[in-house]
Write an enzyme that holds these catalytic residues in place. Structure first.
Site, short mmCIF file in Angstrom:
data_model
loop_
_atom_site.label_atom_id
_atom_site.label_comp_id
_atom_site.label_asym_id
_atom_site.label_seq_id
_atom_site.Cartn_x
_atom_site.Cartn_y
_atom_site.Cartn_z
N GLU A 132 -26.22 28.52 -1.89
CA GLU A 132 -26.56 27.19 -1.37
C GLU A 132 -27.02 26.28 -2.51
OE1 GLU A 132 -28.24 28.50 3.07
OE2 GLU A 132 -29.57 27.58 1.60
N GLY B 207 19.96 -18.39 -11.81
CA GLY B 207 19.50 -17.50 -12.86
C GLY B 207 17.99 -17.35 -12.93
N THR C 220 14.10 -16.49 -11.51
CA THR C 220 13.57 -15.43 -10.66
C THR C 220 12.23 -15.84 -10.07
OG1 THR C 220 12.26 -14.34 -12.37
CG2 THR C 220 14.60 -13.75 -12.24
#
Length: 241
Positions: free
Chosen positions: A93, A223, A225
């Site tokens: 423990e 062309g 983006t």
């Protein structure tokens, strides 16, 4: 069976915590006196306590239920009594408690009960004697004993309480006060964090709205983006969508 009681501090409803307090103790030393009285005092204050009340079989491995209870407790109280280190279960423990303290930030409250703290810190007391016996028993797994020893050293040197010549009732009152204070501070920090997160969410939402108003509908020539407009949008908080 294990004993628990519902807490008024709200930890049981947390996704991370199931118990307020886990008590690690040596049953034959303190079950029917100090630990029993401490448990009663804590639960009387509405604190959710995990206390394993089984009489453990010698050599039986620590249960997954106990390990899980330790992990899901906000505070671990370790009652370091005379025969604590003679139990491999208690030491198991303790290793888990130290692991949760160091990795999860679990609060640990050691209580030195009926042992000489100075002797134990010098590794000359009951605990070292028990560990030496464990070395004989676990000679094929000596690393396990070293792990137990290191956990004991860490907890013994952690700030806590020592009974010495005090009345048990007075010590229990002080421990309960400390637990309540730690739970209250923890709950307060959680509440404040939630308020901050709500504020941050509100600010991000405002940024998202402003970004949407500021950015005109893009017109693209052949062309082109979407990369540049998207970078600008995300830099203004659009990632919050």
């Amino acid at each position: 069976m294990s004993i628990q009681r519902v807490s008024s501090y709200g930890s049981s409803s947390s996704s991370d915590w199931k118990y307020d307090v886990f008590i690690s103790f040596r049953g034959e030393d303190t079950r029917k006196n100090f630990t029993g009285h401490l448990y009663t005092a804590l639960t009387r204050e509405g604190i959710n306590v995990f206390l394993d009340d089984k009489e453990l079989e010698i050599g039986k491995p620590i249960s997954s239920e106990l390990l899980d209870a330790i992990k899901k407790s906000r505070i671990s109280i370790v009652v370091l009594s005379r025969n604590y280190a003679s139990s491999s279960w208690c030491l198991g423990e303790l290793v888990k408690i130290v692991e949760c303290k160091n990795s999860l930030g679990q609060m640990v409250i050691p209580i030195i009960y009926d042992v000489d703290l100075s002797m134990e810190r010098e590794q000359k007391g009951n605990f070292e004697e028990a560990l030496t016996k464990h070395e004989e028993t676990f000679r094929e797994d000596i690393e396990k004993v070293e792990t137990w020893r290191n956990a004991l050293i860490e907890v013994i040197n952690h700030p806590g309480w020592e009974l010495k010549n005090r009345y048990e009732a007075d010590l229990i009152k002080d421990v309960v006060k400390q637990v309540k204070r730690k739970l209250s501070v923890s709950a307060s920090r959680l509440t404040n964090l939630r308020k901050v997160m709500v504020g941050v969410s509100s600010c991000l939402e405002q940024l998202r709205i402003q970004a949407a108003e500021m950015i005109p509908a893009p017109r693209f020539q052949r062309g082109q983006t979407l990369i540049a407009p998207l970078v600008f949008f995300f830099s203004l908080g659009g990632w919050y969508l």
